[in-house]
Design a protein around this motif. Structure first.
Motif, short mmCIF file in Angstrom:
data_model
loop_
_atom_site.label_atom_id
_atom_site.label_comp_id
_atom_site.label_asym_id
_atom_site.label_seq_id
_atom_site.Cartn_x
_atom_site.Cartn_y
_atom_site.Cartn_z
N PHE A 1 0.83 -1.14 0.06
CA PHE A 1 -0.05 -0.15 0.09
C PHE A 1 1.04 1.27 0.01
CE2 PHE A 1 -1.96 -3.57 2.48
CZ PHE A 1 -3.09 -3.32 2.08
N ALA A 2 0.53 2.31 -0.70
CA ALA A 2 1.06 3.72 -0.66
C ALA A 2 0.05 4.83 -0.72
CB ALA A 2 2.20 3.62 -1.48
N GLY A 3 0.40 5.73 -0.12
CA GLY A 3 -0.74 6.90 -0.10
C GLY A 3 -0.64 7.87 0.92
N ALA A 4 -1.60 8.90 0.92
CA ALA A 4 -1.46 9.94 1.87
C ALA A 4 -2.75 9.54 2.87
CB ALA A 4 -1.93 11.21 1.35
N ASP A 5 -2.33 9.69 4.13
CA ASP A 5 -3.26 9.43 5.15
C ASP A 5 -3.96 10.67 5.83
OD1 ASP A 5 -4.96 8.27 7.16
OD2 ASP A 5 -3.19 7.29 8.08
N PRO A 6 -4.99 11.42 5.45
CA PRO A 6 -5.33 12.55 6.11
C PRO A 6 -6.07 11.93 7.34
CG PRO A 6 -6.56 12.15 4.19
CD PRO A 6 -5.61 11.18 4.26
N LEU A 7 -5.58 11.82 8.50
CA LEU A 7 -6.17 10.97 9.27
C LEU A 7 -7.18 11.32 10.60
CD1 LEU A 7 -4.16 11.51 12.28
CD2 LEU A 7 -2.62 9.90 10.82
N MET A 8 -7.47 12.66 10.18
CA MET A 8 -8.37 13.23 10.87
C MET A 8 -9.70 12.84 10.20
SD MET A 8 -7.28 14.01 13.52
CE MET A 8 -8.15 14.87 14.61
#
Lengths: 204, 204, 204
Positions: free
Chosen positions: A149-156
């Motif tokens: 897996f790869a990617g951005a995680d805007p965790l809010m």
């Protein structure tokens, strides 16, 4: 009435086959040879996945006291940070390495079906957000192999999508989308993530 | 002369259809089942992209004094380095985390259409070169979704290609090539990158 | 006996063509539009690669004394580690950046056909295992271009598979599987890896 098809009927059928084939071959052709596509209408039908999987994984960040249980450690930090407390400014700059158990339900103590291994970096000052690179390494009666897996995680955000960029073993050459959800957390030490994996390229 | 096709003609047509189908199905078959391909001649025709996009992104590295403006920070460094000055030996070993604004033109102060989030590592002693893992996170009237990139960035080259390894949202399942160009820089603090994105796999 | 095919024969042939086409088009259709696939039997035939390559690469980790030869450096470490000795607990948390020569045989001093550039993180306390993100950057008479790899590397296993997630130049848009093998090592400084690359998506 004659029950035998006339020659004209046969010609029509053959022509139909030709047209049918041409019409059907077009998408495949586009896919591979990349003639420009016409824009589609706004509301797109999401394709049906060729495989769907749901897992939970459990991230316990080392905080200087929990070395026996910790599954993750801060290994990089900006000039203003250190490696036992997540940095200020929304952890901007912290690099975390993890090896988390994967379970089929939300119970940390359920038998692990594999490990989630990799890293994330908190990459934003203004808000919690991270960039992830990791793999699921499966070794259970159900699955043997990996998904990466790869990617951005805007965790809010309640849900956030990362890309499934490859797979091996049972997941040979897979691609797809994984939707991450923070299922639970305790302070800044324990995070439980639910991941809904939808594969759209399956080789078997 | 009889205008009706003879049976022989029909057989010929059917055979043609069969051959035509077989000939046309071959590329698709190759693509998926991977029979070995014949080597192509040296000069290859670059396929036409299914989508082309051009963006700029702006990297302002924290230098100990610019914390208000900085969009990137050194978070890892080799034994001989530190985290407020890029290391000697062409920054070999420095790990940089970033969250850079993406703009449609080369103006840092233009409205951002998204953020470039991720990391790079300077990976070579003899010359400036880096390995990149990052995503474009779009949230504009034009685009919502992400594109994820990975690859080597020999940044002294005028242009360098990295892979687009996945996408979500408007860029669902996309793949392609991104060409990076250093458009401008100021000292070792500000870098402006132009990126020409060519997608060759588009799902919509 | 009449040597000309009857109309019935022609109809049968046309029907056969139709069925044949439908049967053959199915995989391609599945691939792109993702109708669910029937489970295949346990023993799967591994598809034949469209390209196979074998390389060696050579990782010499900086240990405080070998800066002239070192091709890799520890740039991140957990709170309990440092950057000149790999950390205890199976190096858990160490981040290593590398720029290793790629050779065609197992001789470190053979002419390099490219460089292996990127990073790995040791991500597990209990056993040696790492997560890798790196690219092969080729610049030889044979190959010009890059291949990018990502995946888990349980390095105590004899072989381990990572994903080839993209390529550029001669490896335009490639995907596949790379099998890593530790071919030799000396202490915790020199590691020689053999990599068998099998591409299953080739665009040329």
């Amino acid at each position: 009435m004659d029950t035998k098809p006339s020659s004209t009927t046969l010609l029509a059928l053959s022509s139909f086959l030709l047209l049918f084939f041409l019409a059907n071959s077009q998408p495949s052709h586009d896919q591979h040879h990349n003639y420009p596509r016409k824009p589609r209408p706004q509301r797109r039908a999401i394709p049906k996945p060729c495989k769907e999987l749901v897992f939970y994984f459990h991230d316990i960040i080392y905080n200087g006291k929990n070395s026996r249980n910790a599954t993750a450690a801060i290994v990089g930090a900006p000039a203003w940070g250190n490696r036992t407390i997540l940095a200020g400014q929304n952890h901007f700059g912290d690099v975390v390495v993890f090896d988390d158990p994967i379970t089929l339900d939300n119970n940390l103590h359920a038998p692990a079906v594999g490990r989630a291994q990799g890293m994330y970096v908190y990459d934003k000052k203004e808000v919690f957000t991270a960039w992830l690179g990791f793999s699921f390494v499966f070794n259970s009666t159900e699955h043997v192999g990996t998904l990466t897996f790869a990617g951005a995680d805007p965790l809010m955000n309640k849900t956030r999508d990362v890309s499934v960029v490859g797979g091996t073993g049972d997941f040979f050459m897979a691609r797809g989308i994984a939707t991450l959800m923070t299922d639970a957390f305790e302070g800044e030490v324990y995070f439980r993530l639910r991941v809904d994996i939808k594969l759209y390229e399956c080789w078997w």
